[in-house]
Design a protein around this motif. Structure first.
Motif, PDB file in Angstrom:
ATOM      1  N   TRP A   1      -0.526  16.400 -21.359  1.00  0.00           N
ATOM      2  CA  TRP A   1       0.351  16.843 -22.432  1.00  0.00           C
ATOM      3  C   TRP A   1       0.110  18.303 -22.806  1.00  0.00           C
ATOM      4  O   TRP A   1       0.931  18.916 -23.476  1.00  0.00           O
ATOM      5  N   SER A   2      -1.001  18.881 -22.345  1.00  0.00           N
ATOM      6  CA  SER A   2      -1.284  20.284 -22.670  1.00  0.00           C
ATOM      7  C   SER A   2      -0.241  21.218 -22.054  1.00  0.00           C
ATOM      8  O   SER A   2      -0.061  22.336 -22.514  1.00  0.00           O
ATOM      9  N   VAL A   3       0.467  20.766 -21.008  1.00  0.00           N
ATOM     10  CA  VAL A   3       1.514  21.582 -20.367  1.00  0.00           C
ATOM     11  C   VAL A   3       2.908  21.010 -20.621  1.00  0.00           C
ATOM     12  O   VAL A   3       3.873  21.428 -20.003  1.00  0.00           O
ATOM     13  N   ALA A   4       2.998  20.072 -21.546  1.00  0.00           N
ATOM     14  CA  ALA A   4       4.281  19.404 -21.815  1.00  0.00           C
ATOM     15  C   ALA A   4       5.183  20.242 -22.710  1.00  0.00           C
ATOM     16  O   ALA A   4       4.733  21.095 -23.459  1.00  0.00           O
ATOM     17  N   SER A   5       6.468  19.947 -22.601  1.00  0.00           N
ATOM     18  CA  SER A   5       7.439  20.488 -23.547  1.00  0.00           C
ATOM     19  C   SER A   5       8.104  19.295 -24.223  1.00  0.00           C
ATOM     20  O   SER A   5       7.996  18.163 -23.748  1.00  0.00           O
ATOM     21  N   LEU A   6       8.781  19.556 -25.318  1.00  0.00           N
ATOM     22  CA  LEU A   6       9.484  18.478 -26.018  1.00  0.00           C
ATOM     23  C   LEU A   6      10.968  18.590 -25.717  1.00  0.00           C
ATOM     24  O   LEU A   6      11.558  19.654 -25.836  1.00  0.00           O
ATOM     25  N   GLY A   7      11.550  17.474 -25.301  1.00  0.00           N
ATOM     26  CA  GLY A   7      12.963  17.440 -24.962  1.00  0.00           C
ATOM     27  C   GLY A   7      13.831  17.164 -26.178  1.00  0.00           C
ATOM     28  O   GLY A   7      13.347  17.063 -27.305  1.00  0.00           O
ATOM     29  N   ARG A   8      15.115  17.011 -25.921  1.00  0.00           N
ATOM     30  CA  ARG A   8      16.101  16.729 -26.972  1.00  0.00           C
ATOM     31  C   ARG A   8      15.861  15.323 -27.520  1.00  0.00           C
ATOM     32  O   ARG A   8      15.893  14.353 -26.768  1.00  0.00           O
ATOM     33  N   PRO A   9      15.653  15.176 -28.823  1.00  0.00           N
ATOM     34  CA  PRO A   9      15.446  13.850 -29.400  1.00  0.00           C
ATOM     35  C   PRO A   9      16.678  12.955 -29.247  1.00  0.00           C
ATOM     36  O   PRO A   9      17.811  13.441 -29.228  1.00  0.00           O
ATOM     37  N   VAL A  10      16.428  11.668 -29.138  1.00  0.00           N
ATOM     38  CA  VAL A  10      17.504  10.672 -29.084  1.00  0.00           C
ATOM     39  C   VAL A  10      17.500   9.946 -30.420  1.00  0.00           C
ATOM     40  O   VAL A  10      16.452   9.490 -30.890  1.00  0.00           O
TER      41      VAL A  10
END
Length: 168
Positions: free
Chosen positions: A30-39
């Motif tokens: 998760w240290s390289v994760a991004s957050l996508g569009r919430p549903v």
């Protein structure tokens, strides 16, 4: 007050930074994760209930943050059991998209009997976390049956028949 999609992303980002999740080897990717569009997840009355914010790594949804309408985080979870297996994670936080849900429900809809299907709506069927696509089957202008589609299975019951939200 119901938080907006953008507010849900910020709340999710802060929760990930703030928690011990950072030190857990299970969540190391998760240290390289991004957050996508919430549903937006609706309740069975088709009212907004909460957001599910996807945690995206290498084009896959590795996990999620569930943000309730008032802005409180209800859950954080991963879609993998082994952090080295991100490539096996789904491409959408809902597991399947609305079009796939419709396809899976079609064999249970009988147009020859006057049944018509609604567009899929992402809902929680009972408690938060029991998420599925809902396709309402309408007959003679009245909701008749509910078909629920998840990535793993399809089930149905009479329209209007609610589950006890305290059951898990």
């Amino acid at each position: 007050m119901f938080v907006s999609s953008d507010q849900a992303i910020e709340i999710a980002r802060e929760e990930i930074k703030r928690t011990e999740i950072q030190r857990d080897p299970m969540f190391a990717p998760w240290s390289v994760a991004s957050l996508g569009r919430p549903v937006l997840v609706k309740n069975m009355f088709k009212e907004p209930s909460y957001w599910i914010v996807p945690v995206v790594i290498q084009g896959r949804v590795a996990g999620f943050v569930r943000v309730l309408g008032p802005g409180r985080v209800a859950a954080i979870g991963a879609f993998y059991q082994d952090p080295k297996e991100i490539k096996a994670c789904p491409v959408t936080v809902t597991g399947i998209d609305a079009a796939e849900a419709r396809r899976k429900a079609e064999e249970r809809i009988h147009p020859e009997d006057g049944e018509v299907a609604s567009d899929p709506i992402f809902v929680h069927d009972g408690p938060h976390g029991r998420e599925a696509w809902l396709i309402e089957v309408i007959k003679e202008g009245i909701p008749y049956r509910w078909i629920f589609v998840t990535p793993a299975f399809v089930y149905e019951r009479m329209a209007g028949e609610l589950l006890d939200e305290t059951l898990e």
